[in-house]
Design a protein around this motif. Structure first.
Motif, PDB file in Angstrom:
ATOM      1  N   ILE A 124       4.190   7.519   2.676  1.00  0.00           N
ATOM      2  CA  ILE A 124       4.102   6.748   1.443  1.00  0.00           C
ATOM      3  C   ILE A 124       2.907   5.806   1.513  1.00  0.00           C
ATOM      4  CG2 ILE A 124       5.329   5.198  -0.116  1.00  0.00           C
ATOM      5  CD1 ILE A 124       6.591   7.962   0.212  1.00  0.00           C
TER       6      ILE A 124
ATOM      7  N   ILE B 170       8.458   6.938   5.677  1.00  0.00           N
ATOM      8  CA  ILE B 170       7.588   5.840   5.261  1.00  0.00           C
ATOM      9  C   ILE B 170       6.121   6.104   5.597  1.00  0.00           C
ATOM     10  CG2 ILE B 170       7.835   4.509   7.391  1.00  0.00           C
ATOM     11  CD1 ILE B 170       7.737   3.174   3.751  1.00  0.00           C
TER      12      ILE B 170
ATOM     13  N   PHE C 162      12.739   0.996   4.607  1.00  0.00           N
ATOM     14  CA  PHE C 162      11.723   0.061   4.152  1.00  0.00           C
ATOM     15  C   PHE C 162      11.706   0.050   2.630  1.00  0.00           C
ATOM     16  CE2 PHE C 162      10.540   1.295   8.373  1.00  0.00           C
ATOM     17  CZ  PHE C 162       9.969   0.169   8.941  1.00  0.00           C
ATOM     18  N   LYS C 163      11.426  -1.125   2.063  1.00  0.00           N
ATOM     19  CA  LYS C 163      11.324  -1.243   0.613  1.00  0.00           C
ATOM     20  C   LYS C 163       9.925  -0.834   0.156  1.00  0.00           C
ATOM     21  CE  LYS C 163      15.358  -3.109  -0.549  1.00  0.00           C
ATOM     22  NZ  LYS C 163      16.310  -2.436  -1.452  1.00  0.00           N
ATOM     23  N   ALA C 164       9.880  -0.039  -0.897  1.00  0.00           N
ATOM     24  CA  ALA C 164       8.623   0.318  -1.553  1.00  0.00           C
ATOM     25  C   ALA C 164       8.763   0.006  -3.034  1.00  0.00           C
ATOM     26  CB  ALA C 164       8.288   1.792  -1.346  1.00  0.00           C
TER      27      ALA C 164
ATOM     28  N   ILE D 241       0.224   3.112  -1.033  1.00  0.00           N
ATOM     29  CA  ILE D 241       0.003   2.427  -2.305  1.00  0.00           C
ATOM     30  C   ILE D 241      -0.940   3.258  -3.177  1.00  0.00           C
ATOM     31  CG2 ILE D 241      -1.044   0.375  -3.351  1.00  0.00           C
ATOM     32  CD1 ILE D 241      -0.021  -1.191  -0.900  1.00  0.00           C
TER      33      ILE D 241
ATOM     34  N   ILE E  91       4.369  -1.975  -0.374  1.00  0.00           N
ATOM     35  CA  ILE E  91       5.246  -1.497   0.698  1.00  0.00           C
ATOM     36  C   ILE E  91       5.569  -2.678   1.598  1.00  0.00           C
ATOM     37  CG2 ILE E  91       5.476   0.069   2.666  1.00  0.00           C
ATOM     38  CD1 ILE E  91       3.391   1.870   1.308  1.00  0.00           C
ATOM     39  N   ASP E  92       6.858  -2.925   1.800  1.00  0.00           N
ATOM     40  CA  ASP E  92       7.274  -4.025   2.653  1.00  0.00           C
ATOM     41  C   ASP E  92       7.121  -3.614   4.117  1.00  0.00           C
ATOM     42  OD1 ASP E  92       8.384  -6.289   3.739  1.00  0.00           O
ATOM     43  OD2 ASP E  92      10.091  -6.348   2.366  1.00  0.00           O
TER      44      ASP E  92
ATOM     45  N   VAL F 284      13.163   3.512   1.476  1.00  0.00           N
ATOM     46  CA  VAL F 284      12.525   4.672   2.092  1.00  0.00           C
ATOM     47  C   VAL F 284      12.931   4.757   3.559  1.00  0.00           C
ATOM     48  CG1 VAL F 284      10.353   5.872   2.485  1.00  0.00           C
ATOM     49  CG2 VAL F 284      10.574   4.314   0.543  1.00  0.00           C
TER      50      VAL F 284
ATOM     51  N   GLN G 241      12.768  -1.034  -6.705  1.00  0.00           N
ATOM     52  CA  GLN G 241      12.799  -1.314  -5.273  1.00  0.00           C
ATOM     53  C   GLN G 241      13.421  -0.104  -4.576  1.00  0.00           C
ATOM     54  OE1 GLN G 241      14.085  -5.473  -4.273  1.00  0.00           O
ATOM     55  NE2 GLN G 241      14.785  -5.460  -6.391  1.00  0.00           N
TER      56      GLN G 241
ATOM     57  N   VAL H  70       3.330   3.715  -6.860  1.00  0.00           N
ATOM     58  CA  VAL H  70       3.663   2.854  -5.728  1.00  0.00           C
ATOM     59  C   VAL H  70       2.666   1.696  -5.680  1.00  0.00           C
ATOM     60  CG1 VAL H  70       3.920   2.711  -3.214  1.00  0.00           C
ATOM     61  CG2 VAL H  70       4.605   4.794  -4.428  1.00  0.00           C
TER      62      VAL H  70
END
Length: 207
Positions: A51, A48, A89-91, A53, A76-77, A43, A40, A73
């Protein structure tokens, strides 16, 4: 009584002990697939946008600083979190863990490759003076005398510049006013460093 788990994996935690009264809704234990771990990563909002997927990453766990691991990856949240006026942000970065060295809640850092180019002409950043709008200047030798020469710049990873025009492989340029060096053809890339995170479960987001 025999208890059958709905999935295969490794028991990571037991919530009850012998003699406890349980019901149909009682959670007995936790099972995890330790062959693959999810980092987790936090970022910064400034990064972000780079980044996505599917991007490849290099993950370094705090417990194994000399053992970089490949990752991808996977999520991405869309909901960020704010702390001290900084939004992150969570990735989710999926990391193979076949030797089961990585453990839940272990801290790690990650670098995500946001751009990759191959077989391009590059020069050390110390030999290039960027002037903006994809252009720059280098110093070449003309009859033994240093002359400023305009070039067109492509991508950079901070240490080298891609040269897309103005020079050819084998041309000599001055590097840090010390000596002449030949431009070479090599790969160049760009990586974004994530502040880090820990292995565990990520909130939902786009896949």
């Amino acid at each position: 009584a025999e208890i059958t788990a709905p999935i295969s994996g490794t028991v990571t935690e037991v919530f009850v002990k012998v003699g406890d009264l349980i019901q149909n809704s009682t959670a007995l234990l936790s099972i995890g697939d330790l062959d693959t771990m999810i980092l987790q990563a936090d970022v910064n909002e400034n990064d972000i946008g780079q980044i996505a997927i599917g991007q490849k990453a290099t993950v370094t766990a705090a417990g194994y600083p000399d053992m970089p691991l490949p990752g991808t990856v996977t999520l991405i949240d869309m909901r960020g979190s704010v702390s001290g006026n900084v939004t992150t942000f969570k990735a989710a970065i999926e990391v193979p863990n076949r030797d089961h060295l990585l453990m839940w809640a272990m801290n790690a850092d990650a670098e995500v490759a946001v751009l990759s180019v191959k077989d391009v002409l590059t020069l050390p950043a110390s030999a290039v003076k960027a002037t903006g709008s994809g252009t720059g200047t280098v110093t070449i030798l003309d009859g033994g005398e240093p002359v400023s020469w305009e070039v067109q710049l492509g991508t950079t990873d901070g240490s080298r510049y891609e040269i897309v025009g103005g020079l050819a492989e084998g041309d000599e340029v001055v590097v840090v006013k010390k000596a002449a060096a030949a431009a070479t053809t090599s790969g160049a890339g760009q990586q974004g460093g994530l502040p880090g995170g820990s292995f565990g479960i990520l909130m939902g987001g786009p896949r």
